[in-house]
Scaffold this active site. Sequence first.
Site, PDB file in Angstrom:
ATOM      1  N   LYS A 202      -9.622  23.583   8.239  1.00 53.32           N
ATOM      2  CA  LYS A 202      -8.989  23.249   6.963  1.00 53.32           C
ATOM      3  C   LYS A 202      -7.566  23.849   6.888  1.00 53.32           C
ATOM      4  O   LYS A 202      -7.176  24.601   7.775  1.00 53.32           O
ATOM      5  CB  LYS A 202      -9.885  23.716   5.810  1.00 53.32           C
ATOM      6  CG  LYS A 202     -11.302  23.109   5.844  1.00 53.32           C
ATOM      7  CD  LYS A 202     -11.348  21.623   5.477  1.00 53.32           C
ATOM      8  CE  LYS A 202     -12.616  20.905   5.885  1.00 53.32           C
ATOM      9  NZ  LYS A 202     -13.795  21.206   5.097  1.00 53.32           N
TER      10      LYS A 202
HETATM   11  C1  LIG Z   1     -15.163  21.041   4.652  1.00 59.49           C
HETATM   12  C2  LIG Z   1     -15.577  20.285   3.457  1.00 59.49           C
HETATM   13  C3  LIG Z   1     -16.478  20.799   2.511  1.00 59.49           C
HETATM   14  C4  LIG Z   1     -17.309  22.028   2.741  1.00 59.49           C
HETATM   15  O1  LIG Z   1     -16.591  23.166   2.976  1.00 59.49           O
HETATM   16  P1  LIG Z   1     -17.247  24.357   3.834  1.00 59.49           P
HETATM   17  O2  LIG Z   1     -16.244  25.452   3.680  1.00 59.49           O
HETATM   18  O3  LIG Z   1     -17.370  23.865   5.234  1.00 59.49           O
HETATM   19  O4  LIG Z   1     -18.560  24.684   3.219  1.00 59.49           O
HETATM   20  C5  LIG Z   1     -16.705  20.062   1.358  1.00 59.49           C
HETATM   21  N1  LIG Z   1     -16.091  18.893   1.149  1.00 59.49           N
HETATM   22  C6  LIG Z   1     -15.246  18.357   2.047  1.00 59.49           C
HETATM   23  C7  LIG Z   1     -14.591  17.059   1.743  1.00 59.49           C
HETATM   24  C8  LIG Z   1     -14.972  19.030   3.234  1.00 59.49           C
HETATM   25  O5  LIG Z   1     -14.155  18.482   4.138  1.00 59.49           O
END
Ligand SMILES: *Cc1c(COP(=O)(O)O)cnc(C)c1O
Length: 403
Positions: A202
């Site tokens: 991310k």
């Molecule tokens: C990565 C992601 C999540 C979840 O986040 P985590 O930190 O991996 O629990 C939720 N929604 C979307 C759209 C994502 O890409």
Amino acid sequence: MTEALEVNEKLALHGGTPIRSTRLPYGRQAIDEADIRAVVDVLRSDFLTTGPAVDAFERRIADYVGAKYAVAFANGTAALHGAVFAAGIGPGDEVITTPMTFAASANCVLYMGGTPVFADIQPDTYNIDPDAVKACITPRTKAILPVHYTGQPADMDEILSIAKRHGLMVIEDAAHALGATYKGRRIGTLGDMTVFSLHPVKPVTTGEGGVVTTNDDRLYQRLRLFRTHGITRDPSFLEDDQGPWYYEMQYLGFNYRLTDIQAALGTSQMDKLDVFIRRRAEIAKKYTEAFASMPELETPYQREDRTSGWHLYVIRLNLSALRVGRRQVYEALLAENIGVNVHYIPVYHHPYYRRMGYSRGLCPRAEELYERILTLPLFPGMTDDDVCDVIRAVKKVLGYYRV
Ligand SMILES: *Cc1c(COP(=O)(O)O)cnc(C)c1O
């Protein structure tokens, strides 16, 4: 036939030698010496968790997006869970979201006993379609949960106006969109709550981590309680006073805390966020220019009144210009050592959702898109040579399979 043999055969099809000798991942973190020092400093300090590094990180995120509050969580999914709790969603309540997302965007509604309702996507941005949202509203609807797909903000003005008209909460899943802007404003204050993920692929990372931003005092308190077992020590919230040791568990919360070790990494990463996004945008531009005249694919469509965080670069294959389907293109690119991916399998296609009664055909545009998309590698640490490799591989594979 074994998988290895299949890959070898595909390599032969394409002339033997893969474009790259090592696999380029679709995403990866960018960690520098300052990040490492920040983590080590916490390891030498008094607090590994519930300490000052968490407060500093929350302040940093809140200031960056322009929100009053930020509440850090153990991961983005926990942060979504917290937001749905804070919104007061429970059994019988419906929350409208998109199927073109990671399962966590809908799972968080199920965690609280609510019902996710899937609204179809727009044909150009692949974000949730406000007209489809309108059509999903019932007397049970309590919230809209848009996802800023790939980092491009959804149509927030339209979504907020629907929410206002029907008295609904808006929870933004901005897992892809830290640093993205909508009509000149950073994502993080448009809805009632905005949820970010800090997973390594991310925009910035804490290893695992998540954060919710809000301007609302009541939601802020509920988020903080939920993160720590539903327990408060704040005298202004206690129902009783039995002594200075006293605390109360007022809700069924979880231990969803982020550690100071992680928070320190997050603060250090925030120093680089704008540089990261600039590099992501630069790479995306190179791709879009390189693929502009190829009839075998469509590059991502961007609206002019918003900027993307460029979490993902998703191409849409034009299957009528190709002799094969998405699967063969995917496998051929992987055989070139390009780490392609698919974002996303429509959430309700998963067996768990199918068993709950969601059936195919619910969101035809998302289902049709799913058959045609591929995510290309995109992360700030990619070199220009890496970008070239991806472009060459896409041209090679699609050129080979051209009708
Ligand atoms: C990565 C992601 C999540 C979840 O986040 P985590 O930190 O991996 O629990 C939720 N929604 C979307 C759209 C994502 O890409």
